[in-house]
Design a protein around this motif. Structure first.
Motif, mmCIF file in Angstrom:
data_model
loop_
_atom_site.group_PDB
_atom_site.id
_atom_site.type_symbol
_atom_site.label_atom_id
_atom_site.label_comp_id
_atom_site.label_asym_id
_atom_site.label_seq_id
_atom_site.Cartn_x
_atom_site.Cartn_y
_atom_site.Cartn_z
ATOM 1 N N MET A 1 0.833 -1.196 0.000
ATOM 2 C CA MET A 1 0.000 0.000 0.000
ATOM 3 C C MET A 1 0.869 1.247 0.000
ATOM 4 O O MET A 1 2.005 1.242 0.484
ATOM 5 N N ASN B 1 0.263 5.250 1.134
ATOM 6 C CA ASN B 1 -0.649 6.158 1.832
ATOM 7 C C ASN B 1 -0.077 7.567 1.870
ATOM 8 O O ASN B 1 1.147 7.767 1.839
ATOM 9 N N ASN C 1 -5.394 6.286 2.092
ATOM 10 C CA ASN C 1 -4.893 5.306 1.143
ATOM 11 C C ASN C 1 -4.960 5.837 -0.284
ATOM 12 O O ASN C 1 -5.977 6.358 -0.727
ATOM 13 N N GLY D 1 -3.145 0.333 -3.519
ATOM 14 C CA GLY D 1 -2.928 -0.928 -2.825
ATOM 15 C C GLY D 1 -3.149 -2.109 -3.746
ATOM 16 O O GLY D 1 -4.066 -2.095 -4.575
ATOM 17 N N LYS E 1 -8.056 -2.126 -1.570
ATOM 18 C CA LYS E 1 -8.356 -0.819 -1.001
ATOM 19 C C LYS E 1 -8.273 -0.899 0.518
ATOM 20 O O LYS E 1 -8.760 -1.845 1.127
ATOM 21 N N TRP E 2 -7.622 0.107 1.117
ATOM 22 C CA TRP E 2 -7.464 0.161 2.562
ATOM 23 C C TRP E 2 -8.366 1.249 3.128
ATOM 24 O O TRP E 2 -8.609 2.267 2.488
ATOM 25 N N VAL F 1 -7.861 -1.275 9.022
ATOM 26 C CA VAL F 1 -7.577 -0.862 7.642
ATOM 27 C C VAL F 1 -8.260 -1.758 6.613
ATOM 28 O O VAL F 1 -8.259 -1.449 5.420
#
Length: 310
Positions: free
Chosen positions: A110, A112, A137, A140, A183-184, A229
Motif C-alpha cells: 500500500m 498512503n 490510502n 494498494g 483498497k485500505w 484498515v
C-alpha cells in the motif's frame, strides 16, 4: 500521557525564544500487519516514509505539522494444506487426487498519504515528539503464490501415483494469483519518536558556522494504527479448484481477499529509524552587523583604548 505533559510544560519560560524551521525526513523500518484471523501469525514486512514538515520551536517546546508519503509491504505466510478431491480417471476408475499446498505466501502493498500533527520537547541534544497521523490510502495491491504437489490414491493399488503429468500428478509446481487491487480504510496512527541531534558529527562548513540554523536528528519511531484498515466484504475461499478442459485448475487466494478475513480486524504497526534535517526559516526585522573591513582608517586615541574614525 507522560510525554504529552512534559511537552506542555516545555512551552513556558521567563525569557521566550521562538524559531521556525522547514524540515525533511526519511524513515525506514519493520512493518507488521496485526490481525484477528484465528490460527495465523501476523504479517511482517517493510515500511518507509518520506516527508516535509513545518516545525515551531518555542523555548523547549516543539510543534510540527507536515505531509509524508508512506509505502508498506507485508508478507503473510500461510500453513500447509492437504486437500483430497474425489476424481474419475479416463478408464472410469475412481480415485482420490491429493493436493498438497506448500510454501504459500501472499504480498500486500500500500501507498498512503500521511498528515502528521506532532508535539514534543527538546533539551540539549535530546528530543521527543508524539501525536496522531491521519493516513489516506492512495494505492494498494495484493497477490499470492505457492507450490503444489498432486498425486493419486487408488483403493486397489498399494502405492500412490506420483509424477505422471499426463494424469496431472506433478510435484512442486508453481501456482500464483494475479495482482489484485486492494483498497485500505481511512486510518489514524498514533506516532511516537525519541532521539537526539547529531549535527555536531558532520564537518561541513555550514554546520560549523551555523550549528543552530541547520539541525539534524536521528530517532527511533513507532506508528500504531488505531483503526481497522481492512474493508469488509465477501471473500473467496483461501484454496479452491475448478475443472476445465485442460484438467483441474487450482487457486490460492491472498489473505485479505479471502473468506478468512471477512470478519477479521487488521491494524498496522511500524517501528524503525527516522532521520531529519531542519533548516531555519529567515527571520523578519533588521540586523546590525559590524564590518571592520569597511573602515578606511582606524586610529587609536592616545591614552585610551577607543578607535576614532576620521
Amino acid at each position: 500521557m507522560l510525554l504529552w505533559c512534559v511537552s506542555i510544560g516545555a512551552y513556558t519560560r521567563l525569557t521566550p525564544e521562538t524559531y521556525h524551521f522547514v524540515s525533511l525526513h526519511g524513515d525506514v523500518g519493520h512493518s507488521a500487519l496485526l490481525h484477528t484471523v484465528e490460527g495465523m501469525k501476523p504479517s511482517t514486512g517493510f515500511n518507509g516514509n518520506l516527508g516535509v514538515d513545518y516545525r515551531l520551536f518555542h523555548n523547549n517546546f516543539i510543534f510540527s505539522v507536515g505531509v509524508e508519503g508512506m509505502y508498506e509491504l507485508n508478507v503473510n505466510s500461510m500453513d500447509e494444506l492437504d486437500v483430497s478431491i474425489p476424481m474419475m480417471d479416463t478408464e472410469g476408475e475412481l480415485f482420490d487426487m491429493h493436493v498438497h499446498v506448500d510454501k504459500s505466501r501472499d504480498l500486500a502493498q500500500m501507498v498512503n498519504l500521511n498528515i502528521p500533527l506532532l508535539f514534543g520537547g527538546e533539551w540539549g541534544r535530546f528530543y521527543f515528539m508524539v501525536g496522531p497521523k491521519v493516513s489516506l490510502n492512495m494505492w494498494g495491491v495484493t497477490s499470492s503464490h505457492a507450490e503444489v504437489t498432486t498425486y493419486g490414491e487408488y483403493d486397489k493399488y498399494y502405492d500412490d501415483f506420483y509424477d505422471m503429468p499426463n494424469h496431472q500428478f506433478e510435484s512442486d509446481q508453481y501456482m500464483g494469483s494475479a495482482v489484485l487491487p486492494l483498497k485500505w480504510n481511512f486510518n489514524i496512527m498514533a506516532h511516537a519518536e525519541i532521539g537526539g541531534r547529531i549535527g555536531h558529527m558532520f564537518k561541513h562548513k555550514q554546520f560549523r558556522l551555523n550549528p543552530d540554523k541547520v539541525r539534524m536528528y536521528l530517532a527511533a519511531y513507532m506508528d500504531f494504527g488505531v483503526l481497522d484498515v481492512h474493508i469488509k466484504g465477501s471473500g473467496a475461499p483461501m484454496f479452491e479448484y475448478r475443472e476445465t478442459d485442460k484438467g483441474v485448475q487450482f487457486y490460492v487466494q491472498p489473505l485479505m481477499k479471502s473468506d478468512l478475513a471477512d470478519n477479521a480486524v487488521f491494524r498496522n504497526l511500524n517501528v524503525g529509524i527516522k532521520f531529519t534535517v531542519a533548516f531555519e526559516m529567515p527571520k523578519h526585522g533588521k540586523s546590525y552587523i559590524y564590518d571592520y573591513q569597511k573602515n578606511n582608517r582606524l586610529d587609536i586615541k592616545r591614552g585610551g583604548n577607543q578607535g576614532i574614525k576620521f
